[in-house]
Design a protein around this motif. Structure first.
Motif: not given
Length: 174
Positions: A69-73
């Motif tokens: 939702g905020t970054a590629d993990v």
């Protein structure tokens, strides 16, 4: 793995998604570094943009980013370029995401996508420098060890492909 095993349940938190990586080499390389640097992954860092494009643009290669939702993990890459086979090219999570169920989600996706095609074998390569739980995770997922090989490469921290402080748990000799 010769046939799809029963899958263990895995769900992602709300707002998480699996996004196909197409065309954005910078995004792919950044994620590859964030996931792989602690384990000395270097193969996609040391090749040219043209070589990377040839792999990722091949219709028989699928690469995905797990996005929170905020970054590629997380990274998932499947390779179907050899007829009748699927290779789990890469599966990994950024530090801090391991142990929260995202790996199981990615593995379930990998198995489902691999066996959606007519294959006789789904396989993965791992190494001694991988996460300490990786081999057991692969076994629990249904993979069976079939070969042991020795590969020798220059340490990517010595060649400059990775920073010298990468993977501090692995001794650095130069």
């Amino acid at each position: 793995m010769r046939e799809a095993p029963a899958l263990s349940p895995a769900t992602l938190p709300d707002g998480w998604s699996l996004q196909r990586l197409t065309g954005d080499r910078d995004r792919y390389r950044a994620l590859f570094r964030r996931v792989g640097e602690p384990w000395l992954w270097f193969s996609r860092i040391t090749i040219s943009d043209e070589e990377l494009a040839a792999i990722l643009d091949d219709p028989k290669v699928e690469a995905y980013a797990l996005h929170d939702g905020t970054a590629d993990v997380g990274l998932l890459e499947l390779d179907f370029r050899v007829a009748g086979e699927a290779e789990l090219g890469f599966l990994g999570l950024v530090p801090g995401t391991i142990g929260k169920g995202a790996g199981r989600f990615l593995m379930n996706e990998a198995i489902t996508r691999a066996f959606a095609r007519p294959i006789g074998r789904f396989f993965v390569h791992t190494c001694n420098y991988d996460h300490p739980s990786a081999l057991d995770f692969y076994r629990r997922s249904g993979f069976v060890p079939y070969k042991f090989a020795i590969e020798v490469d220059d340490d990517p921290r010595v060649t400059g492909a990775l920073p010298r402080e990468a993977a501090p748990q692995i001794p650095l000799f130069d």
